[in-house]
Design an enzyme around this catalytic site. Structure first.
Site, PDB file in Angstrom:
ATOM      1  N   PRO A   1      -4.269   0.493  10.181  1.00 16.93           N
ATOM      2  CA  PRO A   1      -5.430   0.577  11.059  1.00 16.93           C
ATOM      3  C   PRO A   1      -6.660  -0.151  10.530  1.00 16.93           C
ATOM      4  CG  PRO A   1      -4.923   2.732  10.117  1.00 16.93           C
ATOM      5  CD  PRO A   1      -3.816   1.815   9.739  1.00 16.93           C
ATOM      6  N   ASN A   2      -7.312  -0.799  11.465  1.00 17.83           N
ATOM      7  CA  ASN A   2      -8.576  -1.516  11.272  1.00 17.83           C
ATOM      8  C   ASN A   2      -8.442  -2.800  10.466  1.00 17.83           C
ATOM      9  OD1 ASN A   2     -10.210   0.418  12.723  1.00 17.83           O
ATOM     10  ND2 ASN A   2      -9.806   1.777  10.996  1.00 17.83           N
TER      11      ASN A   2
ATOM     12  N   ARG B   1     -15.006  -7.065   9.420  1.00 22.12           N
ATOM     13  CA  ARG B   1     -15.247  -5.656   9.085  1.00 22.12           C
ATOM     14  C   ARG B   1     -15.774  -5.525   7.664  1.00 22.12           C
ATOM     15  NH1 ARG B   1     -10.608  -1.424   7.351  1.00 22.12           N
ATOM     16  NH2 ARG B   1     -11.945   0.365   7.011  1.00 22.12           N
TER      17      ARG B   1
ATOM     18  N   TYR C   1     -14.363  -6.035   2.260  1.00 21.02           N
ATOM     19  CA  TYR C   1     -13.110  -6.676   2.642  1.00 21.02           C
ATOM     20  C   TYR C   1     -13.156  -8.201   2.687  1.00 21.02           C
ATOM     21  CZ  TYR C   1     -11.961  -1.907   3.848  1.00 21.02           C
ATOM     22  OH  TYR C   1     -11.738  -0.562   3.780  1.00 21.02           O
TER      23      TYR C   1
ATOM     24  N   ASN D   1      -0.107  -2.252   3.369  1.00 17.86           N
ATOM     25  CA  ASN D   1      -1.482  -1.775   3.287  1.00 17.86           C
ATOM     26  C   ASN D   1      -1.628  -0.824   4.467  1.00 17.86           C
ATOM     27  OD1 ASN D   1      -4.204  -1.260   3.354  1.00 17.86           O
ATOM     28  ND2 ASN D   1      -4.804  -3.352   2.846  1.00 17.86           N
TER      29      ASN D   1
ATOM     30  N   ALA E   1      -6.226   3.654   6.009  1.00 20.19           N
ATOM     31  CA  ALA E   1      -6.546   5.076   5.864  1.00 20.19           C
ATOM     32  C   ALA E   1      -5.305   5.969   5.936  1.00 20.19           C
ATOM     33  CB  ALA E   1      -7.563   5.491   6.922  1.00 20.19           C
TER      34      ALA E   1
ATOM     35  N   ASP F   1       7.462   9.556   4.150  1.00 20.77           N
ATOM     36  CA  ASP F   1       8.869   9.897   4.423  1.00 20.77           C
ATOM     37  C   ASP F   1       9.660   8.671   4.867  1.00 20.77           C
ATOM     38  OD1 ASP F   1       8.443  12.547   3.745  1.00 20.77           O
ATOM     39  OD2 ASP F   1       8.323  13.249   5.825  1.00 20.77           O
TER      40      ASP F   1
ATOM     41  N   GLU G   1       2.705  -0.722  -2.280  1.00 20.63           N
ATOM     42  CA  GLU G   1       1.456  -0.349  -1.614  1.00 20.63           C
ATOM     43  C   GLU G   1       0.348  -1.260  -2.130  1.00 20.63           C
ATOM     44  OE1 GLU G   1      -1.427   3.583  -1.152  1.00 20.63           O
ATOM     45  OE2 GLU G   1      -0.099   3.444  -2.885  1.00 20.63           O
TER      46      GLU G   1
ATOM     47  N   HIS H   1      -3.958  -2.347  -1.575  1.00 20.63           N
ATOM     48  CA  HIS H   1      -5.271  -2.101  -0.986  1.00 20.63           C
ATOM     49  C   HIS H   1      -6.193  -3.232  -1.420  1.00 20.63           C
ATOM     50  CE1 HIS H   1      -4.361   1.897   0.489  1.00 20.63           C
ATOM     51  NE2 HIS H   1      -3.698   2.085  -0.646  1.00 20.63           N
TER      52      HIS H   1
ATOM     53  N   ARG I   1     -14.072   4.371  -4.473  1.00 21.29           N
ATOM     54  CA  ARG I   1     -14.693   4.615  -3.169  1.00 21.29           C
ATOM     55  C   ARG I   1     -14.854   6.109  -2.923  1.00 21.29           C
ATOM     56  NH1 ARG I   1     -12.324   0.985   1.351  1.00 21.29           N
ATOM     57  NH2 ARG I   1     -14.180   1.818   2.376  1.00 21.29           N
TER      58      ARG I   1
ATOM     59  N   ARG J   1     -10.497   8.878  -0.483  1.00 21.87           N
ATOM     60  CA  ARG J   1      -9.643   7.696  -0.665  1.00 21.87           C
ATOM     61  C   ARG J   1      -9.001   7.646  -2.051  1.00 21.87           C
ATOM     62  NH1 ARG J   1     -10.656   4.089   3.638  1.00 21.87           N
ATOM     63  NH2 ARG J   1     -12.695   4.390   4.585  1.00 21.87           N
TER      64      ARG J   1
END
Length: 140
Positions: A10-11, A18, A23, A74, A77, A87, A98, A100, A107, A111
């Site tokens: 998301p986002n 953004r 970012y 990524n 949130a 899962d 993973e 970020h 942060r 988070r």
């Protein structure tokens, strides 16, 4: 040729506009072109979704595809809230890294904990868009 799927949550469709202080100003589309040039022997596939179920479906599809050598995720949130994504990662055979863009540990307190990290092969955070490049290196 190795195939790697990059999934953004998301986002992250708003990269480049953004919160540029966090970012950056580079769009994901422009960054993907640079990655493709840097890794010509890797077939990079990319999806972005603001919907948890779409992310899970993508993990399931790639997770049992013998051609897909790894997933860079990524989850945005959702990394901090989604047992369902954790899962899904545990359910598949393909390794997941993973990533970020920001250093999530530096942060907001919510988070600091990733619910998906224990299910992933590893976590890379805080290196801007280069977190994805490091993820590719980890999978190769």
């Amino acid at each position: 040729m190795s195939k790697i799927l990059i999934i953004n949550g998301p986002n992250l469709n708003l990269l480049g506009v953004r919160e540029p202080a966090i970012y950056g100003r580079v769009t994901m589309e422009d960054f993907l072109k640079a990655l493709a040039a840097d890794y010509p022997s890797v077939d990079l596939d990319y999806i972005q979704s603001n919907h948890e179920g779409d992310i899970i479906d993508a993990i399931h599809r790639a997770g049992f595809d013998p051609e897909t050598k790894g997933i860079i995720l990524n989850a945005g949130a959702y990394a901090h809230t989604s047992l369902a994504i954790a899962d899904a990662i545990r359910a598949v055979e393909t390794p997941v890294v993973e990533v970020h863009i920001s250093n999530t540990a530096a942060r907001e307190p919510e988070r600091h904990r990733s619910m998906i990290a224990p299910a992933c092969r590893g976590t890379i955070a805080g290196f801007g868009l280069d977190s994805y490049r490091l993820g590719i290196e980890a999978l190769l």
